[in-house]
Design an enzyme around this catalytic site. Structure first.
Site, short mmCIF file in Angstrom:
data_model
loop_
_atom_site.label_atom_id
_atom_site.label_comp_id
_atom_site.label_asym_id
_atom_site.label_seq_id
_atom_site.Cartn_x
_atom_site.Cartn_y
_atom_site.Cartn_z
N ARG A 167 0.83 -1.21 0.00
CA ARG A 167 0.00 0.00 0.00
C ARG A 167 0.86 1.27 0.00
NH1 ARG A 167 -3.07 -3.62 -0.56
NH2 ARG A 167 -5.24 -3.75 0.10
N SER A 240 -10.57 -0.33 3.44
CA SER A 240 -9.83 -0.55 4.70
C SER A 240 -9.36 0.79 5.25
CB SER A 240 -8.59 -1.41 4.45
OG SER A 240 -8.95 -2.65 3.93
N GLU A 336 -4.76 3.76 6.39
CA GLU A 336 -4.45 3.36 5.02
C GLU A 336 -4.81 4.47 4.03
OE1 GLU A 336 -4.88 1.69 1.28
OE2 GLU A 336 -6.66 1.25 2.44
N1 EPU Z 1 -11.29 -10.51 10.05
C1 EPU Z 1 -11.87 -10.33 11.27
N2 EPU Z 1 -12.99 -9.53 11.34
C2 EPU Z 1 -13.52 -8.93 10.25
C3 EPU Z 1 -12.92 -9.12 9.00
C4 EPU Z 1 -11.79 -9.90 8.93
O1 EPU Z 1 -11.44 -10.85 12.28
O2 EPU Z 1 -14.51 -8.21 10.42
C5 EPU Z 1 -10.06 -11.32 9.99
C6 EPU Z 1 -10.30 -12.75 9.59
O3 EPU Z 1 -9.41 -13.56 10.31
C7 EPU Z 1 -9.93 -12.75 8.11
C8 EPU Z 1 -8.79 -11.76 8.09
O4 EPU Z 1 -9.18 -10.78 9.03
O5 EPU Z 1 -9.52 -14.02 7.70
C9 EPU Z 1 -8.53 -11.14 6.75
O6 EPU Z 1 -9.72 -10.49 6.28
P1 EPU Z 1 -9.89 -10.11 4.75
O7 EPU Z 1 -9.68 -11.29 3.88
O8 EPU Z 1 -11.17 -9.38 4.57
O9 EPU Z 1 -8.67 -9.16 4.44
P2 EPU Z 1 -8.06 -7.89 5.20
O10 EPU Z 1 -6.66 -8.24 5.55
O11 EPU Z 1 -8.93 -7.42 6.30
C10 EPU Z 1 -7.10 -6.93 2.98
C11 EPU Z 1 -7.04 -5.61 2.29
C12 EPU Z 1 -8.33 -5.31 1.55
C13 EPU Z 1 -8.62 -6.44 0.58
C14 EPU Z 1 -8.68 -7.76 1.35
C15 EPU Z 1 -8.86 -8.94 0.45
C16 EPU Z 1 -5.53 -4.19 3.58
C17 EPU Z 1 -5.42 -3.01 4.49
N3 EPU Z 1 -6.77 -4.53 3.23
O12 EPU Z 1 -8.07 -6.81 4.02
O13 EPU Z 1 -8.14 -4.13 0.82
O14 EPU Z 1 -9.83 -6.24 -0.13
O15 EPU Z 1 -7.42 -7.94 2.06
O16 EPU Z 1 -7.70 -9.19 -0.23
O17 EPU Z 1 -4.51 -4.75 3.19
C18 EPU Z 1 -8.37 -1.74 0.95
O18 EPU Z 1 -7.15 -1.69 0.87
O19 EPU Z 1 -9.10 -0.72 1.03
C19 EPU Z 1 -9.02 -3.05 0.98
C20 EPU Z 1 -10.34 -3.19 1.14
#
Ligand code: EPU
Length: 340
Positions: A167, A240, A336
Site C-alpha cells: 500500500r 480498509s 491506510e
Molecule cells: N477478520 C476479522 N474480522 C472482520 C474481518 C476480517 O477478524 O470483520 C479477519 C479474519 O481472520 C480474516 C482476516 O481478518 O480471515 C482477513 O480479512 P480479509 O480477507 O477481509 O482481508 P483484510 O486483511 O482485512 C485486505 C485488504 C483489503 C482487501 C482484502 C482482500 C488491507 C489493508 N486490506 O483486508 O483491501 O480487499 O485484504 O484481499 O490490506 C483496501 O485496501 O481498502 C481493501 C479493502
C-alpha cells in the site's frame, strides 16, 4: 473543449466516497494532461499545497484544504504493443479502475481479475499500490507516466523506480512532486491464476465452477467483495481504514500466549503481518456506531459514514480504535487512506 476548469472555494462533499463536508481553496478538473503546466503556472501551484484527487475513494478530509486540488478526468485505453501472448496496455489516469479491469478481461488478458471492483481511478492504483485477494497492482505495472512538478516536465518511471511496497510507492511518499498521468501495464493472455486467497476456491465451488477462467475468477471475487465490503455508492467509506500491521516475530510469540488464535501471515524472516480487522473486532468495535460514524458490521477494517458524519468525527473514532488496539495488544495501527 477546455483542457481544465478551475473553481475557487470549491465544495468537496460529493468528491470523496466518505462524502464528508470539506472545501478546497482551488479545485481543478483536468481533461488533458497537457493542461497541467499551464494550470500549475496559473495557480502559482509551487507556493501552495497540492493534492491529487481521483474518485476520492482513499481519502478522508477532517478539515478544509488550503491549496489546489487536482482531479484528473483524462480518458483513453490503448494497446501499445502486442505479440499475441503479452501486451503493453496504456490507460489514462482518469479512467475508472474497475472499468479498466473489465476492459482487460474482455480483451482476453488475465491477471487483474483479483483486483476487480476496487473503487478509484487507474492513476490512483500505483500511488497506493492497490491490492486484494492475493494480488497487487505492482505485479502488472510496466511504467508510470507522471508530470514532475520540480523538474517541470513529463517523465516515465519504470516499475523499479516506483519503489512499490505494501500500500505504498514513491508517489505516495512524494505527493508534492509527481502527478500520475497514465499507467502502462504488461499483461499476459495466459497467466497462472491466483486462487490461493482464503475463500476464493470455496466461492468458485459455490458457483459450480471447477476450471475457472479469469472472468469466472473475477465474478467470484466480486461476490466475495460484495458480501463483505460496504458499497461506497450506498454508504460512505474508503475501504480498509488501517493497514495490516507488520510486527516482529518475537512480538507475535508474546501475543500468541494470550491469544492463541490470532491470525497472521508471514512477511519476511523477522516479521509477520497481523490482521487489523481481527484486532479491531477483538476490541469490540465491529458494527459499533457513534452518531453517524461507525465501523461496518460486515468488516471491522472499514469505517463508515452513515450520512451526517464529518471527517473529524470519523477521525475521532479512528483514534479511539487505534488507542484501544495499542493498549490491548501493543500494536500500532496506521491509517491506510490519506487523512487531511
Ligand atoms: N477478520 C476479522 N474480522 C472482520 C474481518 C476480517 O477478524 O470483520 C479477519 C479474519 O481472520 C480474516 C482476516 O481478518 O480471515 C482477513 O480479512 P480479509 O480477507 O477481509 O482481508 P483484510 O486483511 O482485512 C485486505 C485488504 C483489503 C482487501 C482484502 C482482500 C488491507 C489493508 N486490506 O483486508 O483491501 O480487499 O485484504 O484481499 O490490506 C483496501 O485496501 O481498502 C481493501 C479493502
Amino acid at each position: 473543449m477546455e483542457r481544465f476548469t478551475l473553481i475557487r472555494n470549491a465544495r468537496l462533499d460529493q468528491r470523496t466516497t466518505f462524502r464528508v463536508p470539506a472545501r478546497a481553496a482551488w479545485l481543478a478538473d483536468v481533461w488533458k494532461s497537457s493542461a497541467l503546466p499551464p494550470l500549475l503556472a496559473e495557480t502559482a501551484a509551487g507556493e501552495r499545497p497540492l493534492l491529487l484527487l481521483g474518485d476520492g475513494s482513499n481519502i478522508l478530509f477532517t478539515r478544509d484544504f488550503e491549496g489546489l486540488v487536482i482531479h484528473l478526468a483524462t480518458r483513453g485505453i490503448e494497446i501499445l504493443a502486442d505479440d499475441g501472448q503479452q501486451a503493453t496496455v496504456r490507460s489514462a489516469a482518469g479512467e475508472n479502475w474497475d472499468g479498466f479491469v473489465r476492459w482487460t478481461l474482455a480483451h482476453g488478458f488475465s491477471g487483474l481479475e483479483n483486483l476487480i471492483l476496487i473503487p478509484g481511478t487507474v492513476g490512483a492504483a500505483p500511488i497506493q499500490n492497490i491490492g486484494a485477494y492475493g494480488a497487487e497492482v505492482r505485479e502488472f505495472v510496466q511504467a508510470v507516466e507522471a508530470f514532475d512538478i520540480i523538474e517541470q516536465r513529463f517523465t516515465r518511471l519504470s516499475n523499479a523506480a516506483c519503489e512499490f511496497a505494501y500500500r505504498d510507492s514513491l508517489f505516495k511518499r512524494r505527493p508534492q512532486r509527481y502527478i500520475v498521468t497514465a499507467v502502462e501495464f504488461l499483461l499476459h493472455r495466459q497467466r497462472p491464476m491466483q486462487l490461493a486467497y482464503s475463500g476464493v476456491r470455496r466461492q468458485l465451488d459455490v458457483m459450480g465452477i471447477n476450471r475457472p477462467t479469469p472472468t469466472d475468477l473475477g465474478r467470484a471475487i466480486e461476490c466475495l467483495r460484495r458480501g463483505k465490503l460496504p458499497d461506497p455508492t450506498v454508504i460512505g467509506n474508503a475501504g480498509s481504514f488501517f493497514k495490516n500491521p507488520v510486527i516482529p516475530i518475537e512480538h507475535l510469540k508474546l501475543l500468541q500466549r494470550a491469544h492463541p488464535d490470532v491470525p497472521y501471515h508471514a512477511h519476511d524472516h523477522r516479521a509477520c503481518k497481523l490482521s487489523a480487522a481481527w484486532l479491531i473486532e477483538a476490541c469490540g468495535f465491529k458494527g459499533m456506531r457513534e452518531g453517524d460514524a461507525g465501523v461496518a458490521d460486515t468488516h471491522a477494517l472499514v469505517l463508515v459514514n452513515y450520512g451526517g458524519a464529518d471527517g473529524a468525527q470519523v477521525w475521532a473514532l479512528a483514534e479511539r480504535i487505534r488507542n484501544t488496539v495499542a493498549d490491548r495488544f501493543g500494536v500500532s495501527l496506521e491509517p491506510e487512506p490519506l487523512v487531511i
